[in-house]
Design a protein around this motif. Structure first.
Motif, PDB file in Angstrom:
ATOM      1  N   LYS A 298       0.805  -1.221   0.000  1.00 33.46           N
ATOM      2  CA  LYS A 298       0.000   0.000   0.000  1.00 33.46           C
ATOM      3  C   LYS A 298       0.841   1.277   0.000  1.00 33.46           C
ATOM      4  O   LYS A 298       0.322   2.360  -0.321  1.00 33.46           O
ATOM      5  CB  LYS A 298      -0.968   0.012   1.177  1.00 33.46           C
ATOM      6  N   TYR A 299       2.145   1.166   0.368  1.00 34.89           N
ATOM      7  CA  TYR A 299       2.989   2.359   0.417  1.00 34.89           C
ATOM      8  C   TYR A 299       3.791   2.589  -0.869  1.00 34.89           C
ATOM      9  O   TYR A 299       4.486   3.590  -0.983  1.00 34.89           O
ATOM     10  CB  TYR A 299       3.969   2.259   1.594  1.00 34.89           C
ATOM     11  N   CYS A 302       2.982   5.879  -2.860  1.00 36.39           N
ATOM     12  CA  CYS A 302       3.158   7.156  -2.167  1.00 36.39           C
ATOM     13  C   CYS A 302       4.554   7.324  -1.568  1.00 36.39           C
ATOM     14  O   CYS A 302       4.940   8.444  -1.228  1.00 36.39           O
ATOM     15  CB  CYS A 302       2.105   7.320  -1.077  1.00 36.39           C
ATOM     16  N   GLY A 303       5.314   6.237  -1.427  1.00 35.45           N
ATOM     17  CA  GLY A 303       6.616   6.317  -0.756  1.00 35.45           C
ATOM     18  C   GLY A 303       7.539   7.380  -1.321  1.00 35.45           C
ATOM     19  O   GLY A 303       8.071   8.231  -0.577  1.00 35.45           O
ATOM     20  N   GLN A 452       7.406   3.570   5.770  1.00 34.49           N
ATOM     21  CA  GLN A 452       6.394   2.572   5.433  1.00 34.49           C
ATOM     22  C   GLN A 452       5.874   1.924   6.724  1.00 34.49           C
ATOM     23  O   GLN A 452       6.407   0.942   7.197  1.00 34.49           O
ATOM     24  CB  GLN A 452       6.973   1.512   4.508  1.00 34.49           C
ATOM     25  N   ALA A 472      -0.281   9.998  -0.073  1.00 32.54           N
ATOM     26  CA  ALA A 472       0.149   9.676   1.290  1.00 32.54           C
ATOM     27  C   ALA A 472      -1.026   9.792   2.257  1.00 32.54           C
ATOM     28  O   ALA A 472      -1.216   8.947   3.137  1.00 32.54           O
ATOM     29  CB  ALA A 472       1.294  10.584   1.719  1.00 32.54           C
ATOM     30  N   LEU A 476      -1.902   6.814   5.010  1.00 36.44           N
ATOM     31  CA  LEU A 476      -1.302   7.001   6.331  1.00 36.44           C
ATOM     32  C   LEU A 476      -2.369   6.992   7.424  1.00 36.44           C
ATOM     33  O   LEU A 476      -3.468   7.523   7.246  1.00 36.44           O
ATOM     34  CB  LEU A 476      -0.531   8.317   6.387  1.00 36.44           C
TER      35      LEU A 476
END
Length: 606
Positions: A298-299, A302-303, A452, A472, A476
Motif C-alpha cells: 500500500k505504500y 506514495c513512498g 512505510q 500519502a 497514512l
C-alpha cells in the motif's frame, strides 16, 4: 573462550533481558529482598533471584551473572533461558502451542547471539566505534526491547551462515522482469527503472542482463526490473507466483550485479563495492522480531512522493535545516500483488507482502568531507567487557558527557519533536530508523528513514502540512495527538534513550537524572526560541505535552505471548500497561520528588 561458555553467556544475557522486560511490562513482578537483591516468584514453585539496579524508568538493570534458579532448597546458576520460559508459562499465560513457537524462535536467537559473541570477542568498544556503519551493523545485537530478536523462523543453519546480518556475507540478487500492469509501483521524477538498474549493476553486468532479455524476449517498454533475494525466490516466489511465471508475466532473468550486505534489519541491503549507491529493501518471508519481514504494497505509490515531501520540509523549515536534518528518500517502490491472496479478505498478511522492492538513498550519499554515518542502534552496542560504543565516542570526542549529549539531543530529539508539533507528523524513531552523522566523534545531524508504517499523522488542523501528497494522505494512519505522541515517547524515549541513560549511569557514573535534565534543557531551549518567532507553537506544545507527569507503558513482548506464533491478517499491535512517571517531568521536580517508587520493579543486563 570455549564454545559452551559462549552458549552459557548468551543464555544469561537473554534471561536477564527477558526478566527485565517482562517485569517492566508488568507481566511478572520483582520483589526487593535487600538493597540490590530481587526475586521473581512463579506459580510453578520456581523462583528466580538476582541482583539488580533500579532505574528512572521503573525498570531494573539485572546482573546476568547473579541470576539463580531456586527450587525448594536448591539454588543453581541460571544458564537456561528456555527453562525459564517453561517455569514462567503459567504466570505469562502462555498456551502450549505459543510456548513451542517461542522456544523455536529462542533457539534461533541464541545460536545467532553465540555467533555475535564470538565475532566481537577480538574487538574493544573503541574498535567498534571506529568501524564503518556497514561493517558495524554485522556486529550489533539488535532491538534491546524485544526479548527474542533473531528468531528468523523459516531459516535453517545454512541460511543463518549465508544470509544473516552477523554472517557478514554479501549476496547477489536474482533479477526478474515483471509485466508493468501486474505491479503497483511509484518512483521519483528524478529516477527511472533503467537508472535504478545502474545503481546495482556495472556496465558489463547490464550487458549480460540485456543479453538475457533478448534471449527471453523481454523488452523494457512492457516490463519492469525487480531484484529478489535468492532465498525468497527459492522458497516462495518460484512456487507462489508459478502461474505468472508460466504465463510469461514474470520472467526470471538470472543473477546479476553487485554484492549487497544485509543490514541489522535483515531485509535492507547496502551495496558493498559502491556504498553511495541506493540501498535496496526486499521482502523476506521469515518471522523475526514479532512479524514477517515482508513489504506492504500500500505504500509503494506514495513512498517516493512522501519522502520527497519530507525532504522539502527539512530544506525549507529553518529549525530542521539549521540542524542539518535530512531524509534518506525512498526513490522508488515496486510491489507485485498475488493473484489469489489479494482476493481473500483476511488472508495472512505474509501472503500479501512476498514480492516487491524499495530503493532508498544511502547515508554515504549524504555525508560531506570529514563526516561519517552510524546507525543510532550502534551507540547501544557493548563489547565483551561491557563497554559501550556511546561511551567510547564520548571519550574520544574530548567533550564532557553533558556536552556530547546536548549535541545528540539537539540533532535527534528536537527534529522529531518539531515534526510532531509543527506538522503533526509522528515517526516511530527506534534506533534502527535513525542514522547519525558524526563529525569528530560527536553527533552533527540525523538522517531519518523508513516511512512505510513508521510514519503516522496526528488528527487536527495542521495548515503547515497542507501540501502533503494526497497519495500519502490516502494510506497514512491518522490518530489523536495523545496516541501520536507515543511515537516519540515509546518509539524513541523508551526504546532508545532508556538503554542509553542506564548504560552511561553504569559505565561513566553519569546519573539518569542528569541525562534527562540535559534532554529537558535542550527541549526547553527549543520551545523558548521557537515561540519567540512563532507564538502559536505554544498551543501545539500543550497539545503534544512532552513534559506531562505520566506516560503510558506500551508493551510489545506481552502482545507476542498473547497472540502466539500463528498467522494473522494484520501485524500485531502493542498493548498498554500501567502508567510510568515521565523522566522529563521528574528532571524538573524538586529533589524529594525525584525518588522513584520501586517496591515491585521492572528490568536489561548490567
Amino acid at each position: 573462550m570455549k564454545k559452551d561458555s559462549y552458549w552459557a553467556q548468551a543464555n544469561r544475557k537473554t534471561l536477564a533481558k527477558s526478566l527485565s522486560e517482562l517485569c517492566y511490562e508488568q507481566a511478572l513482578s520483582a520483589e526487593q529482598e535487600s538493597e540490590e537483591s530481587y526475586i521473581v516468584r512463579l506459580k510453578s514453585g520456581v523462583n528466580y533471584q538476582f541482583n539488580g539496579i533500579p532505574t528512572i524508568w521503573d525498570w531494573l538493570l539485572i546482573d546476568g551473572e547473579t541470576i539463580q534458579r531456586c527450587q525448594g532448597a536448591e539454588k543453581l546458576i541460571a544458564n537456561d533461558v528456555a527453562q525459564f520460559f517453561i517455569d514462567a508459562a503459567e504466570d505469562l499465560k502462555i498456551a502450549a502451542s505459543t510456548l513451542g513457537g517461542l522456544l523455536h524462535e529462542l533457539a534461533n536467537t541464541l545460536v545467532a547471539d553465540v555467533a555475535l559473541l564470538e565475532k566481537r570477542e577480538a574487538f574493544s568498544a573503541e574498535d567498534l566505534a571506529q568501524f564503518t556503519d556497514e561493517q558495524l551493523q554485522c556486529f550489533l545485537d539488535g532491538h534491546p526491547k524485544a526479548m527474542i530478536n533473531k528468531g528468523r523462523i523459516g531459516w535453517g543453519a545454512q541460511e543463518f551462515r549465508t544470509y544473516a546480518t552477523e554472517a557478514g556475507e554479501g549476496v547477489r540478487f536474482l533479477w526478474l522482469a515483471v509485466r508493468q500492469e501486474m505491479t503497483v509501483n511509484g518512483h521519483s521524477e528524478r529516477w527511472n527503472w533503467q537508472q535504478l538498474l545502474k545503481e546495482s549493476l556495472s556496465a558489463d553486468q547490464i550487458q549480460l542482463m540485456e543479453d538475457a532479455c533478448q534471449e527471453k524476449k523481454v523488452n523494457w517498454q512492457e516490463f519492469i526490473p525487480l531484484p529478489v533475494h535468492p532465498w525468497q525466490w527459492q522458497h516462495h516466489i518460484s512456487q507462489h507466483y508459478a502461474q505468472q511465471l508460466s504465463r510469461g508475466d514474470i520472467v526470471l532473468l538470472g543473477q546479476f550485479g553487485d554484492h549487497y550486505l544485509p543490514q541489522v534489519s535483515l531485509r535492507t541491503f547496502s551495496n558493498v563495492p559502491r556504498p553511495q549507491s541506493l540501498h535496496v529493501k526486499l521482502p523476506l518471508t521469515v518471522l523475526n522480531t514479532s512479524c514477517y519481514r515482508g513489504i506492504p504494497g500500500k505504500y509503494m505509490q506514495c513512498g517516493p512522493s512522501l519522502s520527497q515531501w519530507m525532504q522539502e520540509i527539512c530544506v525549507k523549515d529553518c529549525e530542521l535545516s539549521g540542524r542539518g536534518t535530512g531524509i534518506l528518500q525512498e526513490v522508488a517502490g515496486l510491489h507485485v500483488p498475488h493473484l489469489h491472496h489479494e482476493q481473500v479478505k483476511g488472508t495472512p498478511y505474509r501472503y500479501r507482502e512476498m514480492l516487491g522492492a524499495t530503493w532508498r538513498q544511502s547515508p554515504a550519499s549524504h555525508c560531506l568531507e570529514g563526516e561519517r554515518h552510524l546507525l543510532m542502534a550502534a551507540l547501544l552496542q557493548k563489547d565483551s567487557s561491557g563497554r559501550s560504543v556511546i561511551a567510547a565516542l564520548i571519550r574520544s570526542s574530548g567533550l564532557s558527557v553533558e556536552k556530547w549529549l546536548e549535541y545528540l539531543f539537539d540533532a535527534t530529539v528536537v527534529p522529531l519533536y518539531h515534526l510532531l508539533c509543527r506538522y503533526g507528523v509522528g515517526l516511530v524513531a527506534h534506533s534502527q530508523n535513525l542514522t547519525l552523522v558524526l563529525k569528530g566523534d560527536r553527533v552533527a545531524r540525523v538522517l531519518l528513514k523508513d516511512f512505510q508504517g513508521d510514519l503516522r499523522l496526528s488528527q487536527g488542523e495542521f495548515p503547515e502540512r497542507s501540501d502533503i501528497p494526497q497519495a500519502a494522505m490516502d494510506v497514512l494512519d491518522q490518530l489523536p495527538p495523545n496516541y501520536i505522541i507515543h511515537d516519540l515517547f515509546t518509539g524513541h524515549f523508551v526504546t532508545v534513550l532508556r538503554y542509553l541513560s542506564s548504560q552511561l549511569m553504569l559505565e561513566l557514573d553519569f546519573p539518569e537524572s542528569k541525562f534527562y535534565g540535559v534532554l529537558a534543557s535542550v527541549l526547553r531551549d527549543y520551545q523558548k526560541n521557537i515561540t519567540e518567532n512563532s507564538p502559536k507553537m505554544a498551543e501545539r506544545f500543550q497539545v503534544f505535552d512532552i513534559f506531562r507527569p505520566h506516560i503510558e507503558r506500551v508493551c510489545i513482548n506481552r502482545v507476542r505471548l498473547s497472540h502466539g506464533w500463528g498467522d494473522s491478517a494484520e501485524r500485531p499491535v502493542p498493548i498498554v500497561g500501567g502508567d510510568l512517571e515521565n523522566p522529563l517531568w521528574l528532571s524538573e521536580q524538586k529533589p524529594e520528588k525525584k525518588e522513584s517508587k520501586l517496591n515491585t520493579v521492572s528490568s536489561t543486563e548490567i
